[in-house]
Write a protein that holds these residues in place. Sequence first.
Motif, PDB file in Angstrom:
ATOM      1  N   UNK A   1      71.524  78.555  26.758  1.00 50.20           N
ATOM      2  CA  UNK A   1      72.373  79.670  27.170  1.00 50.20           C
ATOM      3  C   UNK A   1      71.801  80.974  26.606  1.00 50.20           C
ATOM      4  N   UNK A   2      71.774  82.012  27.451  1.00 49.61           N
ATOM      5  CA  UNK A   2      71.293  83.312  27.002  1.00 49.61           C
ATOM      6  C   UNK A   2      72.305  83.949  26.063  1.00 49.61           C
ATOM      7  N   UNK A   3      71.828  84.441  24.929  1.00 47.71           N
ATOM      8  CA  UNK A   3      72.712  85.105  23.982  1.00 47.71           C
ATOM      9  C   UNK A   3      72.891  86.567  24.382  1.00 47.71           C
ATOM     10  N   UNK A   4      74.094  87.077  24.160  1.00 48.40           N
ATOM     11  CA  UNK A   4      74.392  88.477  24.443  1.00 48.40           C
ATOM     12  C   UNK A   4      74.204  89.320  23.195  1.00 48.40           C
ATOM     13  N   UNK A   5      73.843  90.580  23.401  1.00 48.66           N
ATOM     14  CA  UNK A   5      73.715  91.522  22.290  1.00 48.66           C
ATOM     15  C   UNK A   5      74.247  92.873  22.734  1.00 48.66           C
ATOM     16  N   UNK A   6      74.880  93.562  21.814  1.00 47.30           N
ATOM     17  CA  UNK A   6      75.372  94.923  22.007  1.00 47.30           C
ATOM     18  C   UNK A   6      74.540  95.853  21.135  1.00 47.30           C
ATOM     19  N   UNK A   7      74.104  96.962  21.698  1.00 40.95           N
ATOM     20  CA  UNK A   7      73.450  98.009  20.908  1.00 40.95           C
ATOM     21  C   UNK A   7      74.295  99.262  21.029  1.00 40.95           C
ATOM     22  N   UNK A   8      74.832  99.718  19.912  1.00 46.25           N
ATOM     23  CA  UNK A   8      75.671 100.914  19.885  1.00 46.25           C
ATOM     24  C   UNK A   8      74.819 102.123  19.518  1.00 46.25           C
ATOM     25  N   UNK A   9      74.743 103.075  20.434  1.00 43.59           N
ATOM     26  CA  UNK A   9      73.940 104.274  20.215  1.00 43.59           C
ATOM     27  C   UNK A   9      72.761 104.286  21.165  1.00 43.59           C
ATOM     28  N   UNK A  10      72.746 105.249  22.099  1.00 45.09           N
ATOM     29  CA  UNK A  10      71.711 105.284  23.123  1.00 45.09           C
ATOM     30  C   UNK A  10      70.738 106.430  22.925  1.00 45.09           C
ATOM     31  N   UNK A  11      70.422 106.708  21.651  1.00 44.25           N
ATOM     32  CA  UNK A  11      69.312 107.601  21.354  1.00 44.25           C
ATOM     33  C   UNK A  11      68.016 106.824  21.399  1.00 44.25           C
ATOM     34  N   UNK A  12      66.941 107.429  20.938  1.00 45.76           N
ATOM     35  CA  UNK A  12      65.627 106.798  21.033  1.00 45.76           C
ATOM     36  C   UNK A  12      65.562 105.497  20.249  1.00 45.76           C
ATOM     37  N   UNK A  13      66.254 105.423  19.097  1.00 49.30           N
ATOM     38  CA  UNK A  13      66.238 104.197  18.303  1.00 49.30           C
ATOM     39  C   UNK A  13      67.003 103.089  19.012  1.00 49.30           C
ATOM     40  N   UNK A  14      68.204 103.413  19.508  1.00 51.55           N
ATOM     41  CA  UNK A  14      69.004 102.410  20.184  1.00 51.55           C
ATOM     42  C   UNK A  14      68.368 101.907  21.468  1.00 51.55           C
ATOM     43  N   UNK A  15      67.838 102.815  22.287  1.00 48.89           N
ATOM     44  CA  UNK A  15      67.205 102.417  23.540  1.00 48.89           C
ATOM     45  C   UNK A  15      65.988 101.540  23.271  1.00 48.89           C
ATOM     46  N   UNK A  16      65.191 101.909  22.268  1.00 48.69           N
ATOM     47  CA  UNK A  16      64.011 101.109  21.937  1.00 48.69           C
ATOM     48  C   UNK A  16      64.399  99.719  21.453  1.00 48.69           C
ATOM     49  N   UNK A  17      65.448  99.642  20.634  1.00 47.07           N
ATOM     50  CA  UNK A  17      65.919  98.347  20.155  1.00 47.07           C
ATOM     51  C   UNK A  17      66.408  97.496  21.319  1.00 47.07           C
ATOM     52  N   UNK A  18      67.146  98.116  22.248  1.00 49.45           N
ATOM     53  CA  UNK A  18      67.644  97.390  23.417  1.00 49.45           C
ATOM     54  C   UNK A  18      66.487  96.830  24.246  1.00 49.45           C
ATOM     55  N   UNK A  19      65.434  97.612  24.426  1.00 49.33           N
ATOM     56  CA  UNK A  19      64.259  97.142  25.177  1.00 49.33           C
ATOM     57  C   UNK A  19      63.665  95.900  24.527  1.00 49.33           C
ATOM     58  N   UNK A  20      63.440  95.971  23.219  1.00 42.32           N
ATOM     59  CA  UNK A  20      62.765  94.860  22.542  1.00 42.32           C
ATOM     60  C   UNK A  20      63.629  93.607  22.492  1.00 42.32           C
ATOM     61  N   UNK A  21      64.937  93.757  22.394  1.00 43.00           N
ATOM     62  CA  UNK A  21      65.817  92.587  22.466  1.00 43.00           C
ATOM     63  C   UNK A  21      65.817  91.992  23.870  1.00 43.00           C
ATOM     64  N   UNK A  22      65.866  92.845  24.888  1.00 43.74           N
ATOM     65  CA  UNK A  22      65.860  92.363  26.270  1.00 43.74           C
ATOM     66  C   UNK A  22      64.544  91.643  26.571  1.00 43.74           C
ATOM     67  N   UNK A  23      63.446  92.168  26.074  1.00 42.14           N
ATOM     68  CA  UNK A  23      62.150  91.513  26.257  1.00 42.14           C
ATOM     69  C   UNK A  23      62.120  90.112  25.659  1.00 42.14           C
ATOM     70  N   UNK A  24      62.908  89.911  24.612  1.00 39.79           N
ATOM     71  CA  UNK A  24      62.902  88.633  23.907  1.00 39.79           C
ATOM     72  C   UNK A  24      64.000  87.684  24.385  1.00 39.79           C
ATOM     73  N   UNK A  25      64.525  87.954  25.550  1.00 38.70           N
ATOM     74  CA  UNK A  25      65.421  87.003  26.168  1.00 38.70           C
ATOM     75  C   UNK A  25      66.896  87.203  25.930  1.00 38.70           C
ATOM     76  N   UNK A  26      67.284  88.237  25.208  1.00 33.59           N
ATOM     77  CA  UNK A  26      68.703  88.519  25.039  1.00 33.59           C
ATOM     78  C   UNK A  26      69.224  89.293  26.253  1.00 33.59           C
ATOM     79  N   UNK A  27      70.488  89.085  26.570  1.00 29.27           N
ATOM     80  CA  UNK A  27      71.148  89.901  27.585  1.00 29.27           C
ATOM     81  C   UNK A  27      71.823  91.047  26.862  1.00 29.27           C
ATOM     82  N   UNK A  28      71.275  92.250  27.001  1.00 29.60           N
ATOM     83  CA  UNK A  28      71.644  93.382  26.160  1.00 29.60           C
ATOM     84  C   UNK A  28      72.471  94.393  26.947  1.00 29.60           C
ATOM     85  N   UNK A  29      73.527  94.869  26.311  1.00 27.60           N
ATOM     86  CA  UNK A  29      74.297  95.999  26.825  1.00 27.60           C
ATOM     87  C   UNK A  29      74.179  97.152  25.841  1.00 27.60           C
ATOM     88  N   UNK A  30      73.704  98.266  26.334  1.00 32.12           N
ATOM     89  CA  UNK A  30      73.555  99.485  25.542  1.00 32.12           C
ATOM     90  C   UNK A  30      74.804 100.333  25.745  1.00 32.12           C
TER      91      UNK A  30
END
Length: 352
Positions: A1-30
């Motif tokens: 099952x795909x794990x979900x992740x939440x990233x709070x904060x859509x500045x450059x740090x948050x967006x970059x973190x969301x990208x790298x989590x999504x690349x690694x198979x997490x279903x990410x909501x920014x």
Amino acid sequence: MTKNAIVLGAGIVGVSTAIHLQRRGRQVTLIDRKDPGNETSFGNAGLIQREGVAPYGFPQQLGLLLRYALNNRIDAHYHLRTLPSQIAFLARYWWNSNARRHAIITRAYAPLIENSIAEHKDLIEASQAEGLIRKDGWIKIFRTEAKRDQALAEAALWQNEFGVEYDSLTSADIARMEPDMTGDFAGGIHWRDPWSVLDPHALTSAYRRYFESLGGRFVTGDAASLGPFGSGWKIMTAEGPLEAEDAVIALGPWAAPKTPVQLDRAEAVARTIFPLGGRLDPEPWMGARPCTPDMMPVIGKAPRHQGLWFAFGHAHHGLTLGPVTGRVLAELITGETPFIDIAAYSPQRFNP
């Protein structure tokens, strides 16, 4: 099952973190209260500062401290009524800025800076944002020979220890490279390694579009509604409640009301050097800077909460360090060994 992740904060740090989590198979909501890149990441100098290996320390010389106390400088301004509440923080900041401790902190901080260009390059190419980038470094100029010589000596040390590249500039070099500048300058430094971002907001937006192309989502929501739910986390969004196993806090700081004192001072000086026209924006942008007393960011697992992760405290290097922070934190969350040692940035350092 795909794990979900939440990233709070859509500045450059948050967006970059969301990208790298999504690349690694997490279903990410920014999640943010505004569209990505509309707070601190909206403006700034637009530099990816490969040369910025040393964090900005607190002045140690008595004479310089007295000059700051006059509260009339461009690079710092304080509100007298709030100063008592900041004494403990400033005391720790001053203590960590001692020459010996600052050198230790610089060596711990440097790996993030050393990988800043390479990690941005990865995301710039993936998001097809090459048109927003210039690769010609930046120039720092000096009015006095003493300041110039001090800076050049420090640059030589950084080149030897951290591999940063620079050129020493004469006043004639500056006149040739920047013919529209006026003033009597003693020389300068051309840092060759840094890249310039022509529009920081546009770069963050490009990274957001790339994140969405990977299957990630952005929704608006209130970070204050985040709370534990079962073995994970729950937050209210514009689309209703959202649950996830992991939550990343990449919110930066909450700011006080705008007081653009330093901007007005800087503009007055800039107009003596450049032929500036009128202001373009009806209201000046001001980026709040999340700083820590040891000058290093907070990257890692929350000490007392399962599935909660921190990525903030980047001070003046948020744009520079967004992608490298996103990568190392995503590696940590997904059980990989981070490609650089991030122990020095752990939140645990504040909970000995």
